[in-house]
Design an enzyme around this catalytic site. Structure first.
Site, mmCIF file in Angstrom:
data_model
loop_
_atom_site.group_PDB
_atom_site.id
_atom_site.type_symbol
_atom_site.label_atom_id
_atom_site.label_comp_id
_atom_site.label_asym_id
_atom_site.label_seq_id
_atom_site.Cartn_x
_atom_site.Cartn_y
_atom_site.Cartn_z
ATOM 1 N N ARG A 164 45.411 32.267 -36.464
ATOM 2 C CA ARG A 164 43.988 31.247 -35.608
ATOM 3 C C ARG A 164 43.217 31.142 -36.235
ATOM 4 N NH1 ARG A 164 46.660 34.065 -33.054
ATOM 5 N NH2 ARG A 164 45.698 36.253 -31.660
ATOM 6 N N SER A 238 37.640 35.907 -27.638
ATOM 7 C CA SER A 238 37.401 36.856 -28.780
ATOM 8 C C SER A 238 35.924 36.403 -29.409
ATOM 9 C CB SER A 238 38.981 36.725 -29.486
ATOM 10 O OG SER A 238 40.166 37.287 -28.764
ATOM 11 N N GLU A 333 35.366 33.975 -34.706
ATOM 12 C CA GLU A 333 36.233 33.245 -34.535
ATOM 13 C C GLU A 333 35.593 32.245 -33.668
ATOM 14 O OE1 GLU A 333 40.149 34.335 -32.845
ATOM 15 O OE2 GLU A 333 39.335 32.875 -31.504
HETATM 16 P P1 FAD Z 1 36.657 23.721 -28.912
HETATM 17 O O1 FAD Z 1 36.239 24.764 -28.412
HETATM 18 O O2 FAD Z 1 36.035 22.087 -27.844
HETATM 19 O O3 FAD Z 1 36.856 22.907 -29.620
HETATM 20 C C1 FAD Z 1 37.040 24.057 -31.271
HETATM 21 C C2 FAD Z 1 37.294 23.112 -32.320
HETATM 22 O O4 FAD Z 1 38.031 22.777 -32.619
HETATM 23 C C3 FAD Z 1 35.828 22.283 -32.491
HETATM 24 O O5 FAD Z 1 35.722 22.952 -34.095
HETATM 25 C C4 FAD Z 1 35.782 21.465 -31.913
HETATM 26 O O6 FAD Z 1 35.138 20.373 -33.181
HETATM 27 C C5 FAD Z 1 37.461 21.295 -33.027
HETATM 28 N N1 FAD Z 1 38.115 20.232 -32.010
HETATM 29 C C6 FAD Z 1 38.327 20.005 -30.932
HETATM 30 N N2 FAD Z 1 39.478 18.635 -30.394
HETATM 31 C C7 FAD Z 1 39.511 18.616 -31.431
HETATM 32 C C8 FAD Z 1 40.489 17.404 -31.784
HETATM 33 N N3 FAD Z 1 41.083 16.638 -30.522
HETATM 34 N N4 FAD Z 1 40.528 16.977 -33.335
HETATM 35 C C9 FAD Z 1 39.367 18.173 -34.387
HETATM 36 N N5 FAD Z 1 38.908 18.278 -33.439
HETATM 37 C C10 FAD Z 1 38.754 19.205 -32.847
HETATM 38 N N6 FAD Z 1 42.840 31.279 -28.503
HETATM 39 C C11 FAD Z 1 43.575 31.398 -28.754
HETATM 40 O O7 FAD Z 1 44.100 31.354 -30.081
HETATM 41 N N7 FAD Z 1 44.262 32.645 -27.885
HETATM 42 C C12 FAD Z 1 43.945 32.792 -26.763
HETATM 43 O O8 FAD Z 1 44.774 33.914 -25.769
HETATM 44 C C13 FAD Z 1 42.784 32.400 -26.287
HETATM 45 N N8 FAD Z 1 42.238 33.266 -25.244
HETATM 46 C C14 FAD Z 1 41.483 32.601 -24.878
HETATM 47 C C15 FAD Z 1 40.531 33.178 -23.950
HETATM 48 C C16 FAD Z 1 38.791 32.879 -22.886
HETATM 49 C C17 FAD Z 1 38.603 32.975 -22.185
HETATM 50 C C18 FAD Z 1 38.618 31.642 -23.793
HETATM 51 C C19 FAD Z 1 37.025 31.168 -23.430
HETATM 52 C C20 FAD Z 1 38.947 30.807 -25.008
HETATM 53 C C21 FAD Z 1 40.395 31.808 -25.506
HETATM 54 N N9 FAD Z 1 40.750 31.269 -26.564
HETATM 55 C C22 FAD Z 1 42.173 31.686 -27.170
HETATM 56 C C23 FAD Z 1 39.654 29.976 -27.581
HETATM 57 C C24 FAD Z 1 40.603 28.834 -26.872
HETATM 58 O O9 FAD Z 1 40.637 28.407 -25.921
HETATM 59 C C25 FAD Z 1 41.460 27.861 -28.280
HETATM 60 O O10 FAD Z 1 40.729 28.053 -29.543
HETATM 61 C C26 FAD Z 1 40.762 26.194 -27.888
HETATM 62 O O11 FAD Z 1 42.099 25.653 -28.739
HETATM 63 C C27 FAD Z 1 39.470 25.520 -28.269
HETATM 64 O O12 FAD Z 1 39.863 24.081 -27.220
HETATM 65 P P2 FAD Z 1 38.985 23.471 -26.508
HETATM 66 O O13 FAD Z 1 39.446 22.465 -26.332
HETATM 67 O O14 FAD Z 1 38.170 23.791 -25.996
HETATM 68 O O15 FAD Z 1 38.605 23.026 -28.225
HETATM 69 P P1 NAP Z 2 45.306 43.614 -26.688
HETATM 70 O O1 NAP Z 2 46.411 43.370 -25.833
HETATM 71 O O2 NAP Z 2 44.165 44.063 -25.644
HETATM 72 O O3 NAP Z 2 45.558 44.154 -27.563
HETATM 73 C C1 NAP Z 2 44.133 44.546 -28.444
HETATM 74 C C2 NAP Z 2 44.781 43.583 -30.393
HETATM 75 O O4 NAP Z 2 46.209 44.201 -30.687
HETATM 76 C C3 NAP Z 2 45.187 42.147 -30.101
HETATM 77 O O5 NAP Z 2 43.951 41.437 -30.817
HETATM 78 C C4 NAP Z 2 46.391 42.134 -30.628
HETATM 79 O O6 NAP Z 2 46.316 41.269 -31.172
HETATM 80 C C5 NAP Z 2 47.287 43.616 -31.172
HETATM 81 N N1 NAP Z 2 47.829 43.637 -30.431
HETATM 82 C C6 NAP Z 2 48.583 44.447 -29.884
HETATM 83 N N2 NAP Z 2 50.438 44.019 -29.803
HETATM 84 C C7 NAP Z 2 50.385 44.236 -30.779
HETATM 85 C C8 NAP Z 2 51.274 43.735 -30.991
HETATM 86 N N3 NAP Z 2 52.983 44.143 -30.234
HETATM 87 N N4 NAP Z 2 51.895 43.216 -31.967
HETATM 88 C C9 NAP Z 2 50.977 42.937 -32.784
HETATM 89 N N5 NAP Z 2 49.411 42.821 -32.135
HETATM 90 C C10 NAP Z 2 49.445 43.743 -31.367
HETATM 91 O O7 NAP Z 2 44.925 42.703 -26.798
HETATM 92 P P2 NAP Z 2 44.052 40.987 -25.391
HETATM 93 O O8 NAP Z 2 42.719 41.062 -26.256
HETATM 94 O O9 NAP Z 2 44.203 41.809 -24.232
HETATM 95 O O10 NAP Z 2 44.915 40.122 -25.345
HETATM 96 C C11 NAP Z 2 45.963 39.950 -25.369
HETATM 97 C C12 NAP Z 2 46.902 38.821 -25.991
HETATM 98 O O11 NAP Z 2 45.651 37.646 -26.067
HETATM 99 C C13 NAP Z 2 46.417 38.369 -28.012
HETATM 100 O O12 NAP Z 2 47.231 38.483 -29.082
HETATM 101 C C14 NAP Z 2 44.838 38.173 -28.594
HETATM 102 O O13 NAP Z 2 45.199 37.165 -29.951
HETATM 103 C C15 NAP Z 2 45.116 36.886 -27.527
HETATM 104 N N6 NAP Z 2 43.618 36.212 -26.643
HETATM 105 C C16 NAP Z 2 42.882 36.108 -27.515
HETATM 106 C C17 NAP Z 2 41.675 35.265 -26.952
HETATM 107 C C18 NAP Z 2 41.083 34.094 -28.303
HETATM 108 O O14 NAP Z 2 39.533 33.929 -27.816
HETATM 109 N N7 NAP Z 2 40.942 33.934 -29.833
HETATM 110 C C19 NAP Z 2 41.335 35.933 -26.137
HETATM 111 C C20 NAP Z 2 41.548 36.447 -24.974
HETATM 112 C C21 NAP Z 2 43.072 37.216 -25.393
HETATM 113 P P3 NAP Z 2 46.868 39.479 -31.495
HETATM 114 O O15 NAP Z 2 45.146 39.385 -30.721
HETATM 115 O O16 NAP Z 2 46.976 39.114 -33.023
HETATM 116 O O17 NAP Z 2 47.550 39.149 -30.486
#
Ligand code: FAD
Ligand code: NAP
Length: 342
Positions: A164, A238, A333
């Site tokens: 991340r 997250s 995050e």
């Molecule tokens: P923004 O929120 O608009 O921006 C995020 C940051 O990036 C800011 O600092 C902004 O300035 C910068 N930025 C955006 N666009 C650009 C650009 N073109 N050039 C330079 N900088 C830029 N993330 C995960 O990794 N895995 C997940 O599974 C995941 N699940 C999510 C679930 C939910 C319900 C929500 C709400 C979020 C989740 N996220 C997850 C976080 C989010 O979706 C990601 O980080 C996504 O990439 C953000 O995209 P955005 O366009 O909304 O960025």
């Molecule tokens: P989950 O499946 O309930 O798992 C909880 C945590 O345990 C996760 O954060 C995941 O790490 C870790 N995990 C579970 N199984 C794993 C495996 N087999 N190997 C390695 N790590 C494992 O998590 P959840 O909240 O429902 O989310 C599911 C996935 O979507 C995750 O990958 C999560 O990162 C992603 N997600 C991200 C965001 C965001 O905003 N970043 C929001 C929602 C969901 P990892 O997170 O490293 O996978």
């Protein structure tokens, strides 16, 4: 290019915080990005770049220009027997791209289905889910330097991707505006179904032989069940990163909490921040309209009229609890924007 004034950001951040930008514009091209930069230089204004606002915490009104990156378009720029190189505009919606690749028999993004946000933001934190990260399909990106206006290409190594994380969250934070991302996609699927509930979900969908579309569908179904939809309950996914700790530290925690699960991450161990928060009793906590989601403690939520300070207040208390109970520091995050915050 049109510059709006006193523009509401409420529909442009997934927490739904009711704050305004002094100026707002939407960039459809690289020239628009440069026009916006000139506008900021001439008027001595700060510039905040937004995609869909799904990974930001907007603490207060923004006293400058908020620039939405809306550059569209997809083009196959190269192909060989096994792979296709696809260049995508930074403003494309991520999940629509995932669907488009599957409709065009291109593979690698299926586990990243339904992640909110734009293509341009995806490299910023090397988006990841269900055992796959963007970096596995990433080839290069083009970005405009905020200082010089020059268009620069970054290859994968130069992005310094981590868990991340990327160089754009670290050394090059706020230095570049991403205009295009080039992905390298496979013509043959290599399905990753070992993570979490994917296999169980495929079975409950009646899938006998999985393909990339059914894996994406399974991921989408699990996500819809477990995560709050920002259209209904404001959130930024997250709120904290999962801590990655030494085996020694993990063993220490295990003495007191034998149920803790650790996942190998190189020589280290990743533990679920959501589990730590739940152990501290925060799951489902609510104070006015700010709270902790009742199904996933890692997600802080705005039930309606909470502001960012209320969410940050809960975040701070959670961090203290986790520090007291586990001697671990949680890292936020999403990017927090506000006076005195970097
Ligand atoms: P923004 O929120 O608009 O921006 C995020 C940051 O990036 C800011 O600092 C902004 O300035 C910068 N930025 C955006 N666009 C650009 C650009 N073109 N050039 C330079 N900088 C830029 N993330 C995960 O990794 N895995 C997940 O599974 C995941 N699940 C999510 C679930 C939910 C319900 C929500 C709400 C979020 C989740 N996220 C997850 C976080 C989010 O979706 C990601 O980080 C996504 O990439 C953000 O995209 P955005 O366009 O909304 O960025
Ligand atoms: P989950 O499946 O309930 O798992 C909880 C945590 O345990 C996760 O954060 C995941 O790490 C870790 N995990 C579970 N199984 C794993 C495996 N087999 N190997 C390695 N790590 C494992 O998590 P959840 O909240 O429902 O989310 C599911 C996935 O979507 C995750 O990958 C999560 O990162 C992603 N997600 C991200 C965001 C965001 O905003 N970043 C929001 C929602 C969901 P990892 O997170 O490293 O996978």
């Amino acid at each position: 290019m049109q510059f709006e004034t006193e523009y509401s950001l409420k529909p442009h951040n997934s927490f739904g915080f009711d704050v305004k930008a002094s100026f707002w514009a939407s960039a459809q091209s690289i020239d628009d990005i440069r026009d916006a930069q000139r506008f900021c230089q001439e008027n001595s204004l700060p510039l905040l770049v937004l995609g869909e606002g799904s990974n930001v915490v907007l603490v207060e009104n923004y006293p400058g220009l908020v620039l939405k990156i809306a550059i569209q378009g997809k083009a196959i720029i190269k192909a060989d027997e096994a792979k296709v190189w696809l260049k995508v505009g930074a403003g494309e919606h991520w999940h629509s791209l995932v669907q488009w690749t599957l409709d065009n028999d291109l593979y690698g993004l299926e586990n990243l289905a339904l992640i909110p946000g734009t293509v341009g933001a995806a490299p910023i934190q090397n988006i990841g889910a269900y055992g796959v990260e963007l970096q596995a399909s990433f080839y290069s990106l083009d970005a405009v330097c905020r200082e010089t206006g020059e268009l620069v290409r970054f290859n994968k190594d130069e992005c310094d991707f981590g868990y991340r994380d990327s160089v754009f969250k670290g050394a090059l934070r706020d230095r570049y505006i991403i205009s295009h991302v080039t992905l390298c996609l496979a013509k043959t699927p290599d399905l990753k179904t070992d993570y979490g509930d994917i296999k169980t979900e495929l079975v409950s969908m009646g899938v006998v032989v999985a393909d990339a579309k059914s894996v994406a569908e399974a991921v989408a179904r699990i996500r819809q069940r477990k995560l709050p939809d920002p259209e209904v309950i404001g959130n930024a996914g997250s709120f904290f990163k999962n801590p990655i700790i030494s085996h020694e530290k993990f063993a220490q925690i295990q003495v007191k909490y034998p149920n803790i699960i650790g996942y190998a991450e190189g020589d280290l161990v990743k533990i679920a921040a959501g589990w730590l928060i739940e152990q501290c009793g925060w799951k489902g906590y609510r104070s006015n309209d700010a709270g902790v989601h009742d199904q996933q403690s890692l997600v802080l939520v705005n039930y309606g009229n909470a502001d960012a300070r209320q969410i940050l207040d809960i975040a701070q208390k959670i961090c203290s609890s986790v520090r007291d109970s586990f001697d671990l520091e949680l890292e936020v995050e999403p990017r927090v924007y506000g006076v005195g915050v970097r």
